[in-house]
Design a protein around this motif. Structure first.
Motif, short mmCIF file in Angstrom:
data_model
loop_
_atom_site.label_atom_id
_atom_site.label_comp_id
_atom_site.label_asym_id
_atom_site.label_seq_id
_atom_site.Cartn_x
_atom_site.Cartn_y
_atom_site.Cartn_z
N VAL A 17 0.74 -0.92 -0.04
CA VAL A 17 0.04 0.06 0.00
C VAL A 17 0.94 1.26 -0.02
CG1 VAL A 17 -1.72 1.48 1.06
CG2 VAL A 17 -1.94 -1.23 1.08
N LYS A 18 1.95 1.33 0.98
CA LYS A 18 2.77 2.67 1.01
C LYS A 18 3.43 2.67 -0.30
CE LYS A 18 3.60 2.67 5.74
NZ LYS A 18 4.49 2.50 6.88
N GLY A 19 3.97 1.73 -1.05
CA GLY A 19 4.67 1.99 -2.19
C GLY A 19 3.68 2.21 -3.23
N ASN A 20 2.53 1.97 -3.43
CA ASN A 20 1.65 2.11 -4.44
C ASN A 20 1.15 3.52 -4.16
OD1 ASN A 20 1.67 -0.60 -5.53
ND2 ASN A 20 -0.04 -1.08 -4.13
N VAL A 21 0.95 3.75 -3.08
CA VAL A 21 0.36 5.31 -2.87
C VAL A 21 1.62 6.34 -3.36
CG1 VAL A 21 -0.51 6.92 -1.18
CG2 VAL A 21 -1.33 4.79 -1.12
N LYS A 22 2.86 5.86 -2.96
CA LYS A 22 3.84 6.80 -3.35
C LYS A 22 4.09 6.89 -4.73
CE LYS A 22 8.82 7.31 -2.59
NZ LYS A 22 9.22 7.34 -4.09
N ARG A 23 3.87 5.78 -5.47
CA ARG A 23 3.77 5.86 -7.00
C ARG A 23 2.73 6.86 -7.53
NH1 ARG A 23 3.82 1.43 -9.92
NH2 ARG A 23 4.60 2.65 -11.50
N MET A 24 1.51 6.83 -6.76
CA MET A 24 0.29 7.39 -7.05
C MET A 24 0.50 8.97 -7.13
SD MET A 24 -2.75 5.32 -5.48
CE MET A 24 -3.90 6.56 -5.57
N SER A 25 1.31 9.51 -6.02
CA SER A 25 1.64 10.74 -5.88
C SER A 25 2.49 11.11 -6.91
CB SER A 25 2.10 11.09 -4.48
OG SER A 25 3.38 10.35 -4.13
N GLU A 26 3.39 10.38 -7.20
CA GLU A 26 4.63 10.74 -8.01
C GLU A 26 3.91 10.92 -9.56
OE1 GLU A 26 8.34 8.14 -6.10
OE2 GLU A 26 7.20 7.39 -7.84
N TYR A 27 2.78 10.38 -9.82
CA TYR A 27 1.98 10.18 -11.18
C TYR A 27 1.37 11.71 -11.02
CZ TYR A 27 2.78 6.14 -13.93
OH TYR A 27 3.00 5.03 -14.51
N VAL A 28 0.87 12.14 -9.92
CA VAL A 28 0.12 13.32 -9.80
C VAL A 28 1.37 14.31 -10.15
CG1 VAL A 28 -1.16 14.95 -8.30
CG2 VAL A 28 -1.67 12.43 -8.37
N ASP A 29 2.49 14.36 -9.42
CA ASP A 29 3.55 15.08 -9.40
C ASP A 29 3.88 15.50 -10.64
OD1 ASP A 29 3.60 15.55 -6.69
OD2 ASP A 29 5.32 14.23 -6.51
N GLU A 30 3.98 14.37 -11.65
CA GLU A 30 4.48 14.47 -13.21
C GLU A 30 3.40 15.12 -13.94
OE1 GLU A 30 5.58 11.46 -16.81
OE2 GLU A 30 5.37 10.64 -14.56
N VAL A 31 2.05 14.70 -13.80
CA VAL A 31 1.18 15.12 -14.48
C VAL A 31 0.91 16.68 -14.26
CG1 VAL A 31 -1.44 15.14 -14.89
CG2 VAL A 31 -0.08 13.00 -14.74
N MET A 32 0.88 17.01 -13.33
CA MET A 32 0.70 18.47 -12.97
C MET A 32 1.63 19.30 -13.23
SD MET A 32 -2.52 18.16 -12.12
CE MET A 32 -2.81 20.03 -11.67
N SER A 33 3.00 18.83 -13.36
CA SER A 33 3.99 19.59 -13.57
C SER A 33 4.14 19.99 -15.17
CB SER A 33 5.33 18.94 -13.48
OG SER A 33 5.69 17.65 -13.98
N LYS A 34 3.34 19.22 -15.97
CA LYS A 34 3.46 19.19 -17.21
C LYS A 34 2.27 19.93 -17.92
CE LYS A 34 6.35 15.28 -18.15
NZ LYS A 34 6.44 13.95 -18.72
N GLU A 35 1.07 19.95 -17.30
CA GLU A 35 -0.08 20.61 -18.00
C GLU A 35 -1.19 20.70 -16.84
OE1 GLU A 35 -2.54 17.76 -20.41
OE2 GLU A 35 -0.75 15.96 -20.12
N ALA A 36 -2.28 21.71 -17.21
CA ALA A 36 -3.57 21.72 -16.32
C ALA A 36 -4.40 20.76 -16.40
CB ALA A 36 -3.89 23.26 -16.54
N VAL A 37 -4.63 19.89 -15.25
CA VAL A 37 -5.52 18.89 -15.53
C VAL A 37 -6.57 19.23 -14.20
CG1 VAL A 37 -5.80 16.50 -14.99
CG2 VAL A 37 -4.10 17.17 -16.56
N ASP A 38 -7.87 18.98 -14.54
CA ASP A 38 -8.97 19.17 -13.71
C ASP A 38 -9.17 17.81 -12.70
OD1 ASP A 38 -9.90 21.80 -14.30
OD2 ASP A 38 -10.91 20.84 -16.10
N MET A 39 -9.04 16.63 -13.16
CA MET A 39 -9.28 15.54 -12.53
C MET A 39 -8.35 14.16 -13.10
SD MET A 39 -12.88 13.41 -12.33
CE MET A 39 -13.63 14.84 -11.46
N ILE A 40 -7.88 13.53 -12.14
CA ILE A 40 -6.85 12.46 -12.20
C ILE A 40 -7.74 10.98 -11.68
CG2 ILE A 40 -4.72 11.05 -11.72
CD1 ILE A 40 -3.67 14.34 -11.67
#
Length: 270
Positions: A17-40
């Motif tokens: 669980v901890k590893g999966n949630v960490k990777r989820m947050s990393e995806y949010v970091d990556e997505v939001m650093s590249k473009e404006a998204v309303d919902m992930i």
């Protein structure tokens, strides 16, 4: 009104669980650093993995006290982005009160509620209870309905949301190999059935015995694919959903709701 949606296609590790949630947050970091998204949107049971067996009892979390959800609330608030993801939900200490659920967190970092999977598939029935409600979530963009994986195979589920006025549907999924064609078909079919746009995130990778193929897709209200990730790889896709398009189309040609005859369909529920 439109909403820019991102579907994340990732391979969670069973029980981590901890590893999966960490990777989820990393995806949010990556997505939001590249473009404006309303919902992930993330896949079904992304925090736990799918083939957890009896581990689901220990992995299931109360929404109110979940470290996982609390962490993702902070991530959502940090970026002012709405987030939907699948997790095993506990409602009480009773074994039967564990659900295969999705949680919706708004851009203020608030939990707006959960949807419990209605149509359990195969071995899921050994560990989860089925949901009993199709809740509508009011978002800044419009009314949203949530489905989880096998729910999408049932025309009645998407229709229930549409009859309640849903403007778009979100699907979190763990649809497995070798049923890629079925998945592609049902997502587009549910969109066309109801003249409603759908964003659907499916996972990749392999658990203990099952493999998953991805094919995450964002589909317009006539079932046509706007964006898809049709490879067995991790990644994400983004696209805008025009929520006014359905209203126009339903007045022009796709007059399903105007022409339907519910009084003739009573045998469907007998």
């Amino acid at each position: 009104m439109s909403v820019r949606v991102c579907c994340v296609q990732m391979a969670p590790e069973v029980g981590d669980v901890k590893g999966n949630v960490k990777r989820m947050s990393e995806y949010v970091d990556e997505v939001m650093s590249k473009e404006a998204v309303d919902m992930i949107v993330f896949p079904e049971l992304v925090t736990s993995g799918y083939e957890c067996g009896d581990m689901f009892i220990d992995l299931a979390e109360y929404v109110e006290t979940s470290d996982t959800i609390h962490f993702m609330c902070k991530v959502a608030k940090k970026y002012a982005v709405h987030v939907v993801f699948g997790f095993p939900e506990r409602r009480s200490r009773e074994k039967k009160e564990v659900f295969n659920s999705c949680v919706y967190i708004d851009s203020d970092g608030h939990v707006c509620g959960t949807y419990q999977k209605m149509h359990l598939f195969g071995q899921e029935q050994n560990y989860f209870s089925h949901g009993t409600k199709f809740p509508i979530f009011n978002t800044p963009f419009g009314k949203m309905g949530l489905l989880i994986c096998w729910d999408t195979a049932f025309p009645e589920a998407a229709r229930m949301y549409s009859l309640q006025g849903a403007d778009f549907l979100i699907v979190s999924s763990n649809w497995e190999k070798p049923y890629q064609d079925d998945w592609d078909l049902v997502v587009s079919a549910r969109a066309l059935d109801n003249c409603i746009p759908i964003a659907a995130a499916n996972r990749v990778g392999k658990d203990k015995t099952l493999g998953f193929f991805g094919h995450s897709r964002i589909v317009g209200p006539t079932g046509k694919v706007i964006r898809s990730l049709d490879q067995d790889v991790e990644g994400y896709i983004t696209a805008d959903l025009d929520l006014n398009q359905s209203k126009r189309l339903r007045q022009e040609y796709y007059t399903f709701f105007r022409d339907r005859k519910p009084q003739l369909y009573t045998e469907l529920t007998n």
